[in-house]
Design a protein around this motif. Sequence first.
Motif, PDB file in Angstrom:
ATOM      1  N   ILE A  76      37.125  39.070  50.472  1.00 39.54           N
ATOM      2  CA  ILE A  76      37.458  40.137  49.531  1.00 39.54           C
ATOM      3  C   ILE A  76      36.170  40.896  49.246  1.00 39.54           C
ATOM      4  O   ILE A  76      35.165  40.304  48.838  1.00 39.54           O
ATOM      5  CB  ILE A  76      37.978  39.591  48.187  1.00 39.54           C
ATOM      6  N   SER A  77      36.196  42.207  49.447  1.00 45.75           N
ATOM      7  CA  SER A  77      34.973  42.998  49.333  1.00 45.75           C
ATOM      8  C   SER A  77      35.086  43.993  48.198  1.00 45.75           C
ATOM      9  O   SER A  77      36.131  44.131  47.558  1.00 45.75           O
ATOM     10  CB  SER A  77      34.739  43.746  50.638  1.00 45.75           C
TER      11      SER A  77
ATOM     12  N   SER B 220      26.844  40.170  49.557  1.00 49.77           N
ATOM     13  CA  SER B 220      25.428  39.959  49.907  1.00 49.77           C
ATOM     14  C   SER B 220      25.330  39.324  51.296  1.00 49.77           C
ATOM     15  O   SER B 220      26.310  38.772  51.803  1.00 49.77           O
ATOM     16  CB  SER B 220      24.769  39.058  48.866  1.00 49.77           C
TER      17      SER B 220
ATOM     18  N   TRP C 255      43.438  44.669  48.563  1.00 48.23           N
ATOM     19  CA  TRP C 255      43.444  43.804  47.387  1.00 48.23           C
ATOM     20  C   TRP C 255      43.701  44.751  46.228  1.00 48.23           C
ATOM     21  O   TRP C 255      42.831  45.519  45.835  1.00 48.23           O
ATOM     22  CB  TRP C 255      42.058  43.181  47.317  1.00 48.23           C
TER      23      TRP C 255
ATOM     24  N   THR D  24      40.292  31.143  42.635  1.00 46.90           N
ATOM     25  CA  THR D  24      38.834  31.120  42.622  1.00 46.90           C
ATOM     26  C   THR D  24      38.363  29.835  41.953  1.00 46.90           C
ATOM     27  O   THR D  24      38.799  29.532  40.838  1.00 46.90           O
ATOM     28  CB  THR D  24      38.333  32.331  41.819  1.00 46.90           C
TER      29      THR D  24
ATOM     30  N   ARG E 283      19.507  32.325  44.350  1.00 46.81           N
ATOM     31  CA  ARG E 283      20.621  32.544  45.272  1.00 46.81           C
ATOM     32  C   ARG E 283      20.579  31.580  46.461  1.00 46.81           C
ATOM     33  O   ARG E 283      21.609  31.057  46.888  1.00 46.81           O
ATOM     34  CB  ARG E 283      20.580  34.001  45.745  1.00 46.81           C
TER      35      ARG E 283
ATOM     36  N   HIS F  37      36.739  49.764  42.161  1.00 44.96           N
ATOM     37  CA  HIS F  37      37.281  49.939  43.506  1.00 44.96           C
ATOM     38  C   HIS F  37      37.790  51.372  43.623  1.00 44.96           C
ATOM     39  O   HIS F  37      37.997  52.043  42.611  1.00 44.96           O
ATOM     40  CB  HIS F  37      38.426  48.948  43.761  1.00 44.96           C
TER      41      HIS F  37
ATOM     42  N   ILE G  72      33.364  30.589  45.671  1.00 43.40           N
ATOM     43  CA  ILE G  72      32.261  31.475  45.313  1.00 43.40           C
ATOM     44  C   ILE G  72      31.199  30.705  44.538  1.00 43.40           C
ATOM     45  O   ILE G  72      31.476  29.666  43.940  1.00 43.40           O
ATOM     46  CB  ILE G  72      32.748  32.646  44.427  1.00 43.40           C
TER      47      ILE G  72
ATOM     48  N   PHE H 218      45.942  36.797  43.961  1.00 41.69           N
ATOM     49  CA  PHE H 218      44.569  36.301  43.799  1.00 41.69           C
ATOM     50  C   PHE H 218      44.339  36.026  42.321  1.00 41.69           C
ATOM     51  O   PHE H 218      44.686  36.854  41.472  1.00 41.69           O
ATOM     52  CB  PHE H 218      43.626  37.396  44.297  1.00 41.69           C
TER      53      PHE H 218
ATOM     54  N   ASP I 164      38.190  33.914  38.453  1.00 46.05           N
ATOM     55  CA  ASP I 164      37.797  32.936  37.445  1.00 46.05           C
ATOM     56  C   ASP I 164      36.371  33.206  37.003  1.00 46.05           C
ATOM     57  O   ASP I 164      35.483  33.341  37.836  1.00 46.05           O
ATOM     58  CB  ASP I 164      37.906  31.515  37.999  1.00 46.05           C
ATOM     59  N   PHE I 165      36.177  33.306  35.709  1.00 43.46           N
ATOM     60  CA  PHE I 165      34.836  33.468  35.158  1.00 43.46           C
ATOM     61  C   PHE I 165      34.642  32.415  34.082  1.00 43.46           C
ATOM     62  O   PHE I 165      35.419  32.349  33.132  1.00 43.46           O
ATOM     63  CB  PHE I 165      34.649  34.883  34.598  1.00 43.46           C
TER      64      PHE I 165
ATOM     65  N   SER J 246      26.367  35.879  51.196  1.00 41.43           N
ATOM     66  CA  SER J 246      27.804  35.802  51.035  1.00 41.43           C
ATOM     67  C   SER J 246      28.504  35.936  52.397  1.00 41.43           C
ATOM     68  O   SER J 246      29.391  35.142  52.744  1.00 41.43           O
ATOM     69  CB  SER J 246      28.184  36.923  50.069  1.00 41.43           C
TER      70      SER J 246
HETATM   71  C1  LIG Z   1      36.321  41.541  44.810  1.00 42.43           C
HETATM   72  C2  LIG Z   1      35.444  40.518  44.175  1.00 42.43           C
HETATM   73  C3  LIG Z   1      36.012  39.558  43.335  1.00 42.43           C
HETATM   74  C4  LIG Z   1      35.231  38.611  42.721  1.00 42.43           C
HETATM   75  N1  LIG Z   1      35.800  37.667  41.911  1.00 42.43           N
HETATM   76  C5  LIG Z   1      35.003  36.777  41.278  1.00 42.43           C
HETATM   77  C6  LIG Z   1      35.543  35.841  40.367  1.00 42.43           C
HETATM   78  O1  LIG Z   1      36.749  35.796  40.148  1.00 42.43           O
HETATM   79  N2  LIG Z   1      34.708  35.005  39.729  1.00 42.43           N
HETATM   80  C7  LIG Z   1      33.360  35.013  39.939  1.00 42.43           C
HETATM   81  O2  LIG Z   1      32.653  34.205  39.336  1.00 42.43           O
HETATM   82  N3  LIG Z   1      32.808  35.888  40.803  1.00 42.43           N
HETATM   83  C8  LIG Z   1      33.601  36.769  41.450  1.00 42.43           C
HETATM   84  N4  LIG Z   1      33.020  37.679  42.296  1.00 42.43           N
HETATM   85  C9  LIG Z   1      31.563  37.676  42.421  1.00 42.43           C
HETATM   86  C10 LIG Z   1      31.050  37.126  43.710  1.00 42.43           C
HETATM   87  O3  LIG Z   1      31.760  36.031  44.147  1.00 42.43           O
HETATM   88  C11 LIG Z   1      29.564  36.820  43.670  1.00 42.43           C
HETATM   89  O4  LIG Z   1      29.275  35.830  42.723  1.00 42.43           O
HETATM   90  C12 LIG Z   1      28.804  38.030  43.323  1.00 42.43           C
HETATM   91  O5  LIG Z   1      29.180  39.027  44.246  1.00 42.43           O
HETATM   92  C13 LIG Z   1      27.286  37.788  43.353  1.00 42.43           C
HETATM   93  O6  LIG Z   1      27.004  37.078  44.508  1.00 42.43           O
HETATM   94  P1  LIG Z   1      25.614  37.130  45.261  1.00 42.43           P
HETATM   95  O7  LIG Z   1      24.773  36.046  44.606  1.00 42.43           O
HETATM   96  O8  LIG Z   1      25.979  36.837  46.666  1.00 42.43           O
HETATM   97  O9  LIG Z   1      25.054  38.504  45.067  1.00 42.43           O
HETATM   98  C14 LIG Z   1      33.818  38.616  42.940  1.00 42.43           C
HETATM   99  C15 LIG Z   1      33.268  39.564  43.812  1.00 42.43           C
HETATM  100  C16 LIG Z   1      34.065  40.497  44.430  1.00 42.43           C
HETATM  101  C17 LIG Z   1      33.432  41.481  45.347  1.00 42.43           C
END
Ligand SMILES: Cc1cc2nc3c(=O)[nH]c(=O)nc-3n(C[C@H](O)[C@H](O)[C@H](O)COP(=O)(O)O)c2cc1C
Lengths: 441, 441
Positions: free
Chosen positions: A234-235, A219, A386, A95, A144, A359, A126, A54, A57-58, A222
């Motif tokens: 992925i949780s 969420s 994961w 991602t 959201r 985690h 995402i 996996f 990405d940010f 989500s």
């Molecule tokens: C295990 C895991 C991995 C995630 N990886 C990323 C990621 O790589 N990049 C990112 O921008 N957000 C990542 N997120 C964040 C979520 O995709 C999401 O943006 C965040 O949970 C807030 O979403 P909401 O608006 O549904 O609360 C990750 C979340 C989880 C639980």
Amino acid sequence: MSRKQMHLATILSNGLGLPYAWLEPQVDPADYANIHALVRYAKAAERGKLDFIFLGDFLAQSQRSEAHAPGQTLEPTVVATAIALATDRIGIVNTVSTTFEKPYNIARVLKTLDVVSGGRMGWNAITTSAPHAAANFGRAIDDRETRYAQADEVIQIVQALWGSWQEDAWIADKNARRFTDLSKIAPVNLRGTYASSRGPLEIPPSKQGQPVMAHAGASPHSHALAGRYADILISEVFTIDEARHQRESLRRAATAAGRNPDDIKFFAGVIPTIAATPAEALARRGRLVEPDIIQQVHYLGRLIGLPLGPDDLDTPLSAAQLSAARANPGDPRSFRALEVAREGWTVREVLHHAVIDFHPAPIGPPEVVADHMQEWFEAGAADGFWVTPDIYADGMDAFVDGVVPLLQQRGQFRTEYEGETLRDNLGIDHQYGLRQPHSKP
Amino acid sequence: MSRKQMHLATILSNGLGLPYAWLEPQVDPADYANIHALVRYAKAAERGKLDFIFLGDFLAQSQRSEAHAPGQTLEPTVVATAIALATDRIGIVNTVSTTFEKPYNIARVLKTLDVVSGGRMGWNAITTSAPHAAANFGRAIDDRETRYAQADEVIQIVQALWGSWQEDAWIADKNARRFTDLSKIAPVNLRGTYASSRGPLEIPPSKQGQPVMAHAGASPHSHALAGRYADILISEVFTIDEARHQRESLRRAATAAGRNPDDIKFFAGVIPTIAATPAEALARRGRLVEPDIIQQVHYLGRLIGLPLGPDDLDTPLSAAQLSAARANPGDPRSFRALEVAREGWTVREVLHHAVIDFHPAPIGPPEVVADHMQEWFEAGAADGFWVTPDIYADGMDAFVDGVVPLLQQRGQFRTEYEGETLRDNLGIDHQYGLRQPHSKP
Ligand SMILES: Cc1cc2nc3c(=O)[nH]c(=O)nc-3n(C[C@H](O)[C@H](O)[C@H](O)COP(=O)(O)O)c2cc1C
Ligand SMILES: Cc1cc2nc3c(=O)[nH]c(=O)nc-3n(C[C@H](O)[C@H](O)[C@H](O)COP(=O)(O)O)c2cc1C
């Protein structure tokens, strides 16, 4: 069938490990920008027959303290290409944000990677909620509701573009001078509120047709999105109860979307620390916690409802403290923290158990990690795991060479890849273009 | 100094060649989606010590006829990564549109590639004017004025982001627990009319600092933009006079922008066809022209002011026709067409000389191609050449193993790479972040 054996994934973030991993003697801090280090870990994961790598990405600066390495340096398309070319069977799930990337680009990059990898790609679709990421695109973050409505459109357009070059469009008939049947490469002409594209996308099917769909999040929005589109979720879950609850919520969302809930694999996170003895493992993880120990002791106090500070670090909680302590139901990590505290460790040692982390953290010889995963799997808390190595330099090998063989011996995990594509290995149905609407089961 | 030896680049489009190349027996049409074929050609180009591989990009369907292969299948970031990892010295210049890609993404992908390749990347920064590409992003095409104003902003933001992680920001001091000096990783906070970004971009410098800048185009807007930012300009020119004229226009644009005109390398295109004898070479190129011969004979008539049709194909132009013929000054290819016609070839053979193509076409044994390039170079028509093989399957090797050694023997081209980075090999000054303003010379 899919419940018989677990699935396993790993994440390659910055190639170093947890925030303070780079301080360890075995770590070369230059690896943060070294593609060959990431490729080496991907090959180790493939040696362990893991389902997929996996890549997160940010879209903004990830380094918040000079004492941490950045969470990510190299752009994931580049990393995925390097891994795809250096491996043969392991999947790669990238991602890509539906908030700041355009569907035509998303579709093009991921389908190219799917072709180049021989059908081993997945897309972690995402939304982005970080204001600093939005600012990098000269924008603000939408609410959201809007972000998820946009995600829904973007996913549909991407999948439609994937299907816009039909599976049998390529002919390559030299005698007839026909490279393709152009009637089978048609525009999609999708126009939504948040995203639009004409198409077609000029890329043929991969060995698995098109990438597998993943989503990371917890969420209700989500889960609703994942229920409609995802093959993988992925949780972020800390207890078996919480995991079962989330998995059930996801499965209901799939059913509500007219899908078979077994078609979505629920992955629970785990950040193991592995060493020959329990004490060595605890010391190893402890070193990764120590730089934050003062912050963490205060935080622990809030988690279990006690006023804790630095003076409490080197003694166990007293009987009086333990009977006054209350797990904070708002943060599921509090249950695990209290459980460890009751085992009689000093407060510092409780924190060394990484009770405050992203985690669950099984810490000990390989058996401890395998037991954690088997227990969760058999309790219906997850379809797969994961895995984030604590320190990549030796933690990836420790997992692959220590934990995986145990899981294999116990019949919990594959000893050989089922097939050549990510779909084959995850047991996910063929899909090309937009999913055909299902009748409600 | 830079005038002493020419620079050489090649383009890897679809890995097949000219539109009808895929029909030839030595071509595997499956190569259109085969990354390994592209990598093979890149390695051949590196064997020939070429300065760089150019990857074009068109954000829309490129296949217009079933008889042609698509111009491009695999997304260029993925292709560039594969080439970077399979080669050591050759540069890679990727086309990324300033019209449909965001500066944060452009900066991130290209700086990652620059780090991964060890300082061998360039960015061909172009505007997109194709309505079909715009439609893939749910948009319409802006006028040229707007597109170039946007390009100017996007380039500035990208370069500022490249510089936002200062060259000495990475410390990696384990004892002091400092991974970076965060005071040297600062936002750029650029807000333009068409593009904005906050930054910083969390990517360290590459071995050459940041990617080299290229631009492809010929309009006055295009030269003005290139004059401000480009290290490389790729042109489309058909005669020595036209090339000198464009090169001078570009050099004036550089001077007007306060730069030394020698700091921009002007590349002229060439599509050679190479064989052991002139007749074999003409027959080879002729096969690639034949499917369009009827269209082309009419087009040739318009180019040289004669009413030509299929009945004229198999005879040379008569003395009367030749004296009535007039090169159309609106299309510089007409001069070359008339020149060939005057040599006495049949009209079909004139067309087999590829007088109607995207770039000049020296056709014959390797000497003919080397002579063409040397003549142009010595006439001050170009600083380098941008070579498109006619049929990649054997045309790339024919150029590298046939033409390059001749140019080397004649002292026209390097026998070894000057350095490790693209800047080293092109002789381009160090640049990090936005260029410092120059005083007018
Ligand atoms: C295990 C895991 C991995 C995630 N990886 C990323 C990621 O790589 N990049 C990112 O921008 N957000 C990542 N997120 C964040 C979520 O995709 C999401 O943006 C965040 O949970 C807030 O979403 P909401 O608006 O549904 O609360 C990750 C979340 C989880 C639980
Ligand atoms: C040699 C050469 C290569 C080019 N490659 C590309 C390309 O890969 N992708 C693209 O969109 N445009 C490409 N172009 C087109 C130009 O960048 C530009 O868009 C076109 O010349 C129209 O620009 P104008 O608006 O200045 O007239 C190329 C042009 C030339 C001369």
